[in-house]
Scaffold this active site. Structure first.
Site, PDB file in Angstrom:
ATOM      1  N   CYS A  50      64.194  73.780  56.610  1.00 43.34           N
ATOM      2  CA  CYS A  50      64.890  74.174  55.745  1.00 43.34           C
ATOM      3  C   CYS A  50      64.500  74.040  54.191  1.00 43.34           C
ATOM      4  O   CYS A  50      64.675  74.710  53.201  1.00 43.34           O
ATOM      5  CB  CYS A  50      66.523  73.524  55.916  1.00 43.34           C
ATOM      6  SG  CYS A  50      67.299  74.324  57.544  1.00 43.34           S
TER       7      CYS A  50
HETATM    8  C1  BEZ Z   1      64.876  72.259  60.284  1.00 41.55           C
HETATM    9  O1  BEZ Z   1      65.093  72.902  59.471  1.00 41.55           O
HETATM   10  O2  BEZ Z   1      63.566  71.498  60.291  1.00 41.55           O
HETATM   11  C2  BEZ Z   1      65.602  72.279  61.661  1.00 41.55           C
HETATM   12  C3  BEZ Z   1      66.980  72.448  61.576  1.00 41.55           C
HETATM   13  C4  BEZ Z   1      67.657  72.376  62.849  1.00 41.55           C
HETATM   14  C5  BEZ Z   1      66.875  72.481  63.862  1.00 41.55           C
HETATM   15  C6  BEZ Z   1      65.483  72.268  63.941  1.00 41.55           C
HETATM   16  C7  BEZ Z   1      64.957  72.198  62.765  1.00 41.55           C
END
Ligand code: BEZ
Length: 229
Positions: A50
């Site tokens: 994210c």
């Molecule tokens: C991420 O944004 O890295 C992420 C968020 C939830 C699950 C897996 C990755």
């Protein structure tokens, strides 16, 4: 809030938004500034994928604005958490002095919005076992209608250069009887949509051509890419 099915052409519902840039109704936001909107969900603040996605989005705000498109994110953390996280994102993007991202992020703490819009990923859960939002993205036109929707799982970051390409195609074809072929990019030749007659295409667009095919049917018609308005 009643469940809303994101279907092409459906009118986006209205709902209250608590965001990093103040509180407003979603329809109020849709009606402001640029006529089109991209709404996208992300699983959680302070997560790595994210962080890279929102940094890239922030860098593309100007490109989207040129096409008349504004952005709004949504996830289930509080406004204060979003604001703290923005500092990490902007630090990574080497814009530490920027006052927040160039678009609001909705704080959907009760998950009302992501639940209503069907954006939860049942396979990806937080530490308490509660499903997290997936990486949904909706392009919304000036009449509040859904133009396009994509849905990625939490573990696959979206390609916002591809989102730009998609919006260029949508914008190009919104008011013209044109379509874009496989792997199309800005400037490439466009397909004349079946709804457009050959006479009309010849009159309106440049360098009309029909590709000869074994069927003999004259359906693969193309023209030079018109300059976007
Ligand atoms: C991420 O944004 O890295 C992420 C968020 C939830 C699950 C897996 C990755």
């Amino acid at each position: 809030m009643a469940q809303f099915a994101i279907r092409l052409g459906a009118q986006m519902p209205d709902f209250p938004c608590k965001t990093t840039k103040g509180d407003f109704s979603f329809h109020e936001f849709l009606g402001k500034d640029e006529p089109w909107t991209i709404m996208f969900s992300h699983p959680k603040d302070f997560t790595p994928v994210c962080t890279t996605e929102l940094g890239a989005c922030d860098g593309l705000v100007g490109e989207f604005k040129k096409m008349g498109v504004k952005l709004i994110g949504v996830s289930c953390d509080p406004v204060e958490s979003h604001k703290d996280w923005e500092k990490d994102i902007l630090h990574r993007e080497k814009r530490p002095d920027q006052a927040g991202l160039g678009f609001p992020i909705i704080a959907d703490e009760k998950r009302d919005i992501v639940t209503m819009l069907g954006m939860l990923d049942p396979l990806e859960k937080d530490n308490e076992g509660v499903p997290l939002p997936a990486r949904a993205l909706i392009v919304i036109g000036s009449n509040k209608e859904v133009k396009l929707s994509i849905l990625y799982p939490a573990t696959t970051g979206r390609n916002f250069d591809e989102v730009l390409r998609i919006v260029r195609s949508l914008k190009l074809t919104a008011d013209m009887k044109l379509a874009t072929p496989v792997n199309w990019k800005e400037g490439d030749r466009c397909i004349v949509a079946p709804i457009c007659t050959t006479d009309e295409a010849k009159e309106k667009y440049k360098n009309f051509q029909i590709e000869e095919l074994p069927s003999g049917k004259p359906y693969l018609r193309s023209v030079d890419c018109p300059t976007p308005a």
